[in-house]
Design a protein around this motif. Structure first.
Motif, PDB file in Angstrom:
ATOM      1  N   TYR B 336       0.846  -1.195   0.000  1.00  0.00           N
ATOM      2  CA  TYR B 336       0.000   0.000   0.000  1.00  0.00           C
ATOM      3  C   TYR B 336       0.887   1.253   0.000  1.00  0.00           C
ATOM      4  O   TYR B 336       0.691   2.175  -0.794  1.00  0.00           O
ATOM      5  N   ILE B 337       1.897   1.245   0.869  1.00  0.00           N
ATOM      6  CA  ILE B 337       2.807   2.397   0.944  1.00  0.00           C
ATOM      7  C   ILE B 337       3.531   2.584  -0.392  1.00  0.00           C
ATOM      8  O   ILE B 337       3.585   3.684  -0.931  1.00  0.00           O
ATOM      9  N   VAL B 338       4.042   1.481  -0.945  1.00  0.00           N
ATOM     10  CA  VAL B 338       4.772   1.564  -2.216  1.00  0.00           C
ATOM     11  C   VAL B 338       3.878   2.191  -3.299  1.00  0.00           C
ATOM     12  O   VAL B 338       4.285   3.124  -3.987  1.00  0.00           O
ATOM     13  N   LYS B 339       2.638   1.690  -3.401  1.00  0.00           N
ATOM     14  CA  LYS B 339       1.738   2.174  -4.455  1.00  0.00           C
ATOM     15  C   LYS B 339       1.464   3.672  -4.282  1.00  0.00           C
ATOM     16  O   LYS B 339       1.516   4.439  -5.240  1.00  0.00           O
ATOM     17  N   GLN B 340       1.179   4.070  -3.037  1.00  0.00           N
ATOM     18  CA  GLN B 340       0.895   5.485  -2.787  1.00  0.00           C
ATOM     19  C   GLN B 340       2.091   6.359  -3.155  1.00  0.00           C
ATOM     20  O   GLN B 340       1.948   7.381  -3.818  1.00  0.00           O
ATOM     21  N   VAL B 341       3.268   5.936  -2.680  1.00  0.00           N
ATOM     22  CA  VAL B 341       4.474   6.745  -2.922  1.00  0.00           C
ATOM     23  C   VAL B 341       4.779   6.815  -4.425  1.00  0.00           C
ATOM     24  O   VAL B 341       5.058   7.886  -4.962  1.00  0.00           O
ATOM     25  N   VAL B 342       4.672   5.672  -5.099  1.00  0.00           N
ATOM     26  CA  VAL B 342       4.956   5.630  -6.540  1.00  0.00           C
ATOM     27  C   VAL B 342       3.986   6.554  -7.284  1.00  0.00           C
ATOM     28  O   VAL B 342       4.386   7.383  -8.101  1.00  0.00           O
ATOM     29  N   GLU B 343       2.707   6.434  -6.968  1.00  0.00           N
ATOM     30  CA  GLU B 343       1.702   7.241  -7.673  1.00  0.00           C
ATOM     31  C   GLU B 343       1.836   8.723  -7.354  1.00  0.00           C
ATOM     32  O   GLU B 343       1.647   9.578  -8.216  1.00  0.00           O
ATOM     33  N   ASN B 344       2.172   9.024  -6.096  1.00  0.00           N
ATOM     34  CA  ASN B 344       2.359  10.432  -5.728  1.00  0.00           C
ATOM     35  C   ASN B 344       3.561  11.050  -6.437  1.00  0.00           C
ATOM     36  O   ASN B 344       3.716  12.264  -6.468  1.00  0.00           O
ATOM     37  N   ASN B 345       4.429  10.187  -6.969  1.00  0.00           N
ATOM     38  CA  ASN B 345       5.580  10.694  -7.700  1.00  0.00           C
ATOM     39  C   ASN B 345       5.420  10.489  -9.203  1.00  0.00           C
ATOM     40  O   ASN B 345       6.403  10.421  -9.940  1.00  0.00           O
ATOM     41  N   GLY B 346       4.166  10.376  -9.642  1.00  0.00           N
ATOM     42  CA  GLY B 346       3.873  10.337 -11.075  1.00  0.00           C
ATOM     43  C   GLY B 346       4.098   8.991 -11.730  1.00  0.00           C
ATOM     44  O   GLY B 346       4.108   8.904 -12.943  1.00  0.00           O
ATOM     45  N   GLY B 347       4.282   7.937 -10.915  1.00  0.00           N
ATOM     46  CA  GLY B 347       4.596   6.639 -11.494  1.00  0.00           C
ATOM     47  C   GLY B 347       3.477   5.632 -11.351  1.00  0.00           C
ATOM     48  O   GLY B 347       2.353   5.970 -10.985  1.00  0.00           O
TER      49      GLY B 347
END
Lengths: 118, 375
Positions: B336-347
Motif C-alpha cells: 500500500y505504501i509503495v503504491k501510494q508513494v509511486v503514484e504520488n511521484n507520477g509513477g
C-alpha cells in the motif's frame, strides 16, 4: 511429568516459551499451527494441557477448537488460549483460561500449574 | 344563452371555471378553462371529453364521476394532469347536491374551479430530486465513514497483535535469561545469541511502527518531497545492502539518474524487498534497474509463494494480506505504501505472478516529476 502441547506459529515465541516451560519441569511438544497439532492428536499424542495461539496460518486456533475430530480429543484435555488479539467467541466449555500476550509470566505459570494439578 | 350576470361572474374569476349538469354536460365555462385544458370550445362537450384528456396525480386514468358525482355532498379537491397541455391542475369540485340550482333551463350538477399548479409541481419535483441526491450523497458519506471506521478498527487490532508478538517472545527470553543468570548458568554464546535476537526483534518493532507512521502521514497528506538529482542504482544498492543477504542480486542494466526524494526511493525499494524476502521461500531475488524514455524502471522478482491473479488488486490495499499457507509477520502496509508513494511521484506499479512460481513487481517512475509537493 506433565506434558503441554504448545500450538504457536511465531517461532521466537514457540522456542522461548517451550524453554521456559521446560525450566518449570514440563515436557513440551510444539506444533506450528492447528493442522500439525491435529495430526499429532489423531496419532495418539495425549498431552495434559494444550496451550493454543489463535491467529495462525493453515488452521487457526478458532478452527482448531471447532474441528469435530479434535473436539472428541479435547473432552479430556484442558485448553488454555494464549493470544495477542481480541478474544471473540470461544467455546467456554473447552477453553479453561485465556492468557493475553504478552503475559504476566508468574500469573501464567500459576494458571497452568493450577489447571494441571487442580 | 347564459344569463349575463353568470357570464360576467365566471369571466371575472381569475381561475378556470366549468359548470356541469347532473349528467355531466358542460353548461358553462370561461376562457381560462379552455386555455388550461387545451380546448377551442367546451360547448356541447361533456365531463367525459374533459376526463379523457387528463390523468390522476399518479398517471392513472381519471373517471368522469370524480368531477361530477351525483352522490357527493362535500366539495372535493384533487390534483390532475392535462395530457393535452401538460399542465398540473388543482381541481375544486363543488356538487350542488339536492338543492335545485338552475342555469337557464338546465339543472346544475357541479361547479368546478381549477387553478394551475404546474410551477409548484415542477419545483417540488426538482426539490425532491435534489433531496434524493443529497440523501444518496449522505448515505455514500455514511458508508464511507463506516468503512473508514472498520479499516481503523482492523488496523488497531492487527497493529496491536503485531506489536505484541515480538514483545511476548522478548518477555519470555528475559525471564529465561534472568533465571539462568540467577542460577549462574548463563553462557557467553547464549548471551550473544540473545543480544542478536533482541536486536532483530527491536528492528521488527521499529519497522512496524515506521510503517504505521508512513501510512498515517500518507493519509494526512503530510509527506513533502525533497527531490534532488541522484543516482538511482546507488540508492537501490544501498537498500539491497541493508538486508545483509546473498539472496538478493542487483542488476543495473543502465545507469539511471534523475530527480527524486531519496527517502521515497528507499521506501519503495525496502518495502518491495522485504515483501520478496517474506514470500520468497528463501530462493534468489533479482532486482533490476533500467530506463525507457522518461521512465526509470525497477523490477523486483522473487521465486516463492506467488499470487493468485484474482488478488492482484487486493494486495495493494491497506491492511490486506492475502491468506497464505506460511506464517508471515506484518500488517499488510508495505505494498500500500509503495503504491501510494509511486503514484504520488507520477509513477505506476504493476505485478506479474504465477501461484507457486513467484512474482515480479514493476515500478515505473518518471526521471523528473514536477509535482513534488503533493502528498
Amino acid at each position: 511429568m506433565k506434558t503441554i502441547l504448545l500450538i504457536e506459529d511465531d517461532l521466537e515465541i514457540q522456542h522461548s516459551l517451550a524453554e521456559l516451560l521446560k525450566m518449570e519441569n514440563y515436557q513440551v511438544i510444539v506444533a506450528s499451527n492447528g493442522a500439525i497439532a491435529k495430526t499429532l492428536l489423531l496419532q495418539g499424542c495425549t498431552p495434559d494441557l494444550i496451550l493454543l495461539d489463535l491467529l495462525m496460518p493453515v488452521m487457526s486456533g478458532e478452527e482448531f477448537l471447532q474441528d469435530v475430530e479434535i473436539r472428541t480429543k479435547l473432552e479430556l484435555i484442558p485448553v488454555v488460549v494464549l493470544t495477542a488479539g481480541l478474544v471473540r467467541q470461544l467455546p467456554k466449555r473447552l477453553v479453561r483460561a485465556i492468557i493475553p500476550k504478552p503475559p504476566n509470566i508468574s500469573e501464567m505459570l500459576m494458571t497452568l500449574g493450577h489447571i494441571l494439578n487442580g | 344563452m347564459l344569463e349575463p350576470l353568470v357570464e360576467a361572474v365566471i369571466s371575472a374569476i381569475p381561475n378556470a371555471v366549468v359548470i356541469f349538469s347532473p349528467n355531466g354536460t358542460v353548461l358553462a365555462s370561461n376562457s381560462k378553462a379552455l386555455e388550461l385544458f387545451g380546448f377551442d370550445s367546451l360547448e356541447d362537450k361533456s365531463v367525459d371529453d374533459l376526463a379523457r384528456t387528463c390523468t390522476q396525480e399518479d398517471g392513472t386514468p381519471i373517471s368522469s364521476s370524480t368531477f361530477v358525482s351525483p352522490l357527493a355532498n362535500e366539495p372535493r379537491k384533487f390534483m390532475i394532469h392535462s395530457k393535452k397541455t401538460g399542465k398540473w391542475i388543482l381541481v375544486c369540485a363543488s356538487p350542488v347536491g339536492s338543492q335545485s340550482v338552475q342555469l337557464g333551463k338546465n339543472n346544475v350538477g357541479a361547479i368546478t374551479v381549477y387553478s394551475e399548479k404546474t410551477e409548484i409541481i415542477k419545483n417540488l419535483g426538482k426539490l425532491n430530486r435534489e433531496l434524493q441526491q443529497k440523501t444518496k450523497y449522505q448515505l455514500d458519506v455514511q458508508d464511507h465513514l463506516l468503512e473508514a471506521i472498520k479499516i481503523r478498527d482492523d488496523f488497531i487490532s492487527m497493529a496491536s497483535h503485531e506489536l505484541k508478538t515480538p514483545i511476548t517472545s522478548m518477555k519470555f527470553q528475559v525471564e529465561i535469561v534472568k533465571r539462568k543468570h540467577q542460577s549462574g548458568q548463563l553462557t557467553r554464546p547464549q548471551l550473544d545469541k540473545l543480544f542478536s535476537t533482541w536486536g532483530e526483534q527491536l528492528e521488527r518493532l521499529n519497522s512496524l511502527i515506521d510503517g504505521m507512521l508512513d501510512v498515517a502521514a500518507l493519509s494526512e497528506g503530510q509527506v513533502k518531497s525533497e527531490a534532488c538529482e541522484m543516482d538511482l542504482g546507488e540508492a537501490i544498492r544501498s537498500q539491497v545492502d541493508r538486508f545483509y543477504t546473498e539472496q538478493i542480486s542487483f542488476i543495473e542494466k543502465k545507469e539511471v539518474t534523475g530527480f527524486w526524494d531519496v527517502r521515497k526511493i528507499d521506501q519503495i525499494v525496502s518495502n518491495l524487498l522485504s515483501n520478496a524476502i517474506k514470500y520468497g521461500h528463501q530462493k534468489p531475488i533479482e532486482v533490476t534497474l533500467s530506463h525507457e524514455g522518461i521512465w526509470a524502471i525497477i523490477e523486483v522478482t522473487d521465486h516463492g509463494e506467488g499470487i493468485d491473479p484474482e488478488n492482484f488488486e487486493k494486495i495493494f490495499r491497506r491492511f490486506e494480506r492475502v491468506q497464505s499457507g506460511i506464517s508471515v509477520g506484518g500488517i499488510g502496509l508495505g505494498l500500500y505504501i509503495v503504491k501510494q508513494v509511486v503514484e504520488n511521484n507520477g509513477g505506476s506499479i504493476s505485478v506479474k505472478s504465477k501461484k507457486g512460481e513467484g512474482s515480479t513487481f514493476t515500478v515505473k517512475i518518471p526521471l523528473h516529476y514536477e509535482n513534488h509537493s503533493v502528498n
